[in-house]
Design an enzyme around this catalytic site. Structure first.
Site, short mmCIF file in Angstrom:
data_model
loop_
_atom_site.label_atom_id
_atom_site.label_comp_id
_atom_site.label_asym_id
_atom_site.label_seq_id
_atom_site.Cartn_x
_atom_site.Cartn_y
_atom_site.Cartn_z
N LYS A 1 0.85 -1.28 0.10
CA LYS A 1 0.27 0.15 0.13
C LYS A 1 1.34 1.52 0.27
O LYS A 1 0.41 2.23 -0.23
CB LYS A 1 -0.97 -0.56 1.64
C1 LIG Z 1 -4.28 -4.51 1.47
C2 LIG Z 1 -3.35 -5.55 0.44
C3 LIG Z 1 -3.69 -6.74 -1.05
C4 LIG Z 1 -5.23 -6.81 -1.29
O1 LIG Z 1 -5.02 -5.58 -1.97
P1 LIG Z 1 -6.75 -4.97 -2.77
O2 LIG Z 1 -5.90 -4.08 -3.61
O3 LIG Z 1 -7.27 -4.75 -1.64
O4 LIG Z 1 -6.96 -6.72 -2.99
C5 LIG Z 1 -2.97 -7.43 -0.48
N1 LIG Z 1 -1.81 -7.66 0.59
C6 LIG Z 1 -1.32 -7.00 1.19
C7 LIG Z 1 -0.64 -7.60 1.68
C8 LIG Z 1 -1.99 -6.02 1.83
O5 LIG Z 1 -2.53 -5.15 2.08
#
Ligand SMILES: *Cc1c(COP(=O)(O)O)cnc(C)c1O
Length: 503
Positions: free
Chosen positions: A117
C-alpha cells in the site's frame, strides 16, 4: 503542443465529465459510483521508449497520460517526493525476483510500512494537495481513516508532515495485530493523530462515516479553512500509481532478455482483497500491456473466486479471520470498475447491481458478462493450512521467504498451472508484504511458535532463515508509544473537534 484532456466519469453516472484533480479531491462520486477515465490511453507504441526508463521517469510518463490538468513540473514534484531513492530500500522502489525460469515475484513492499500500500499512499498525499490547490482553493485536507491494520499505517507514513494536510487514524482497540498497533501508536509527525476505538472494525468505520457526513462538522472545518478528504482505496489517486509497476516489471523482463518482443504475453497473479491491485493490472493491459490471464487469488473469504466461476456475487456468507488479514473482505469495492468496463459502460446496469448488493447482499451479472470475466480472469483460493504449507515449501524448495498474502498468490498460481497446463507463459506474481510484517504466521509455518511477543518471533525468524528483518520493523522495538488514547465510539467526534481545535 496539443494536449489531449483526460476526463473522468462515474460508474453510476456516465454523463459526468470531471478533471483528474476534482476526481482525486472528491474521492467518490456523489451518487456513490467510482470515478473511471473516459477512455484509456493507448501506449503500445511507446513501450520501446518506456523500456529505457527508470521507475521514476516511467511513473511520470504514465501519470502524464492521466493527470492532464497537472503540469509536468507538478507531476515531477509528486513523483520525486514519493519515490525518493532510498525510501524503498534501493535505487528503484520495486524489485522483480526470478524464482524459476517462468515465475517472477514482484516485490512491492520495500517502502516505509513494509506492505504494497506504500506504493500508492506515498504519492497520494502529493496528488491530493495539488488537486486541492486546483479545485478547492488550497483548503487544508483533513484525512480520516478507519483501519483494520495496513492502510492506517501506510496512510500515516504517506501524509506525515506533508504541508497542507492533517491525518487522523482510528483503529479498533481489539482488532489489529500487535505489530500493526505498535506501528501506529509510535507514529511520528506533527500533523498526525491516532486513536483506538472501543469496539470492532465496523464500530470504527461507522464512527468515521458519521463524522464525514455531519453537516455541523463540515461547516466548522470550512470556517477554519479545512475540508475532509479521503485516502480510501477507491480513490482514483490510489489506483493510478499501481498501474506503473505492471509496466515496469514487464519491461524489466524485456531488459533481462526473458521476453524478446513487445507482444509476448505474461500472466499476472495478484493476492486480492478489495480488487484494487489486480484492477490496475487490467487497466495496464487495456492500455497495451500484453497479458494472457489475470489470476485472482483469494483466501478463505473466497467471494471473488465464486464470482469468477459463477457470475454471482454473493456476500451473504460467514466472515473468516485468516492468516492473510489484509484480504479478509467480503465487499471488493473496485470490482465495480471492472464490471462497468465489461458491461459496455452502462451506468444504469451498474447502479442496479450495486443496489441489489446493498439491499439483498447478492447480484448476478448474467452469462454474457460472466463469460467476459472468465476469458480474462482465473479465480482460485486457498485456506490457512495451504497458505502455511506454501510458505514452508517456497522456503525449503526455492529458498524464498514469502509472507502469507504472497503465499496465497503462489498457491493459486500453482493450481492455475495444474488445471490449465499453462506453465510456460512468464508469470509476474505480486508479492505484497514483507514476511516480517506477519511474522507470527510466517514463523509458525516453519516451526511451532512458542512466543507471544512479536519481536521474539522476529529475531527467531532471522536466526532460523538467515534473512534480515526490515529496519522499519526492528526499530519499533522499545519505541515509546505517542498515542495511547482509547475513545468510546460515541465520543469520536469530540476527539476530532479537540484535535483539530474546532469550536
Ligand atoms: C491490501 C493488501 C492486499 C489486497 O490488495 P487489494 O488491492 O485490496 O486487492 C494484499 N496483500 C496485502 C499485504 C495488502 O496489504
Amino acid at each position: 503542443m496539443w494536449v489531449m484532456w483526460m476526463h473522468y466519469k462515474s460508474t453510476r453516472n456516465s454523463g459526468l465529465s470531471l478533471p483528474a484533480s476534482q476526481v482525486i479531491a472528491q474521492g467518490i462520486s456523489e451518487e456513490g459510483g467510482l470515478f473511471v477515465p473516459e477512455s484509456l490511453p493507448q501506449v503500445q507504441e511507446k513501450l520501446p521508449l518506456w523500456r529505457e526508463m527508470d521507475y521514476r521517469t516511467l511513473a511520470k510518463a504514465v501519470f502524464g497520460e492521466f493527470l492532464t490538468d497537472f503540469s509536468q513540473e507538478e507531476i515531477s514534484h509528486c513523483v520525486e517526493n514519493a519515490y525518493t531513492p532510498g525510501k524503498f530500500g534501493g535505487e528503484e522502489p520495486v524489485k522483480l525476483i526470478p524464482l524459476t525460469e517462468n515465475k517472477h515475484l514482484l516485490e512491492l513492499w520495500h517502502g516505509p510500512t513494509c506492505a504494497f500500500k506504500d506504493m500508492a499512499l506515498q504519492i497520494l498525499p502529493h496528488f491530493l494537495t495539488k488537486s486541492l490547490e486546483k479545485s478547492a482553493e488550497g483548503k487544508e485536507a483533513v484525512i480520516l481513516v478507519a483501519t483494520s491494520g495496513d492502510t492506517g499505517k501506510a496512510a500515516l507514513e504517506g501524509f506525515k508532515d506533508v504541508p497542507g494536510t492533517k491525518i487522523l487514524v482510528f483503529y479498533p482497540r481489539d482488532g489489529v495485530s500487535p505489530m500493526q498497533k505498535r506501528q501506529m501508536v509510535t507514529q511520528e509527525g506533527q500533523n498526525v493523530g491516532v486513536c483506538a476505538i472501543e469496539g470492532n472494525f465496523d464500530d470504527a468505520q461507522t464512527a468515521v462515516k458519521t463524522i464525514f457526513t455531519d453537516p455541523g462538522m463540515k461547516q466548522a472545518l470550512y470556517d477554519k479553512g479545512m475540508m475532509f478528504s479521503s485516502a480510501n482505496s477507491i480513490n482514483w489517486g490510489r489506483l493510478l500509481p499501481q498501474i506503473v509497476y505492471y509496466f515496469y516489471s514487464y519491461l524489466e523482463l524485456h531488459r533481462t532478455g526473458r521476453i524478446t518482443s513487445f507482444s509476448e504475453p505474461v500472466n499476472i497473479v495478484v493476492p486480492t482483497g478489495n480488487f484494487g491491485n489486480i484492477l490496475a493490472a487490467y487497466y495496464a493491459s487495456q492500455m497495451g500491456l500484453p497479458v494472457k490471464k489475470f489470476v485472482c487469488a483469494s483466501n478463505r473469504n473466497k467471494v471473488l473466486t465464486d464470482f469468477i466461476r459463477t457470475g454471482v456475487y454473493d456476500r451473504r456468507r460467514e466472515f473468516y479471520a485468516t492468516s492473510s488479514p489484509s484480504m479478509d473482505i467480503l465487499i471488493s469495492s473496485n470490482l465495480e470498475r471492472l464490471l462497468y468496463a465489461l458491461s459496455g459502460e452502462d451506468s444504469n446496469i451498474l447502479a442496479g447491481w450495486m443496489g441489489k448488493l446493498q439491499k439483498n447482499g447478492v447480484y448476478d451479472v448474467g452469462p454474457e458478462v460472466r463469460e467476459k470475466v472468465q476469458k480474462l480472469f482465473y479465480g482460485g483460493f486457498c485456506d490457512d493450512e495451504a497458505t502455511a504449507q506454501t510458505v514452508r515449501r517456497t522456503w525449503e524448495q526455492e529458498g524464498y521467504l514469502c509472507d502469507t498474502h504472497t503465499a496465497v498468490a503462489l498457491d493459486v498460481y500453482r493450481q492455475y498451472v495444474e488445471e490449465t497446463g499453462d506453465g510456460d507463459t512468464p508469470a509476474i506474481i505480486a508479492s505484497t508484504a514483507s514476511p516480517y510484517k506477519f511474522v507470527g504466521h510466517v514463523l509458525g509455518a516453519l516451526e511451532p511458535v512458542q512466543e507471544e511477543d512479536e519481536f521474539e518471533n522476529l529475531h527467531r525468524l532471522e536466526a532460523l532463515t538467515h534473512t534480515q528483518a526490515p529496519q522499519q520493523l526492528v526499530s519499533l522495538q522499545g519505541k515509546e508509544p505517542r498515542f495511547t488514547q482509547v475513545t468510546p465510539r460515541e465520543q469520536t467526534a469530540d476527539y476530532v473537534r479537540r484535535t483539530l481545535g474546532l469550536a
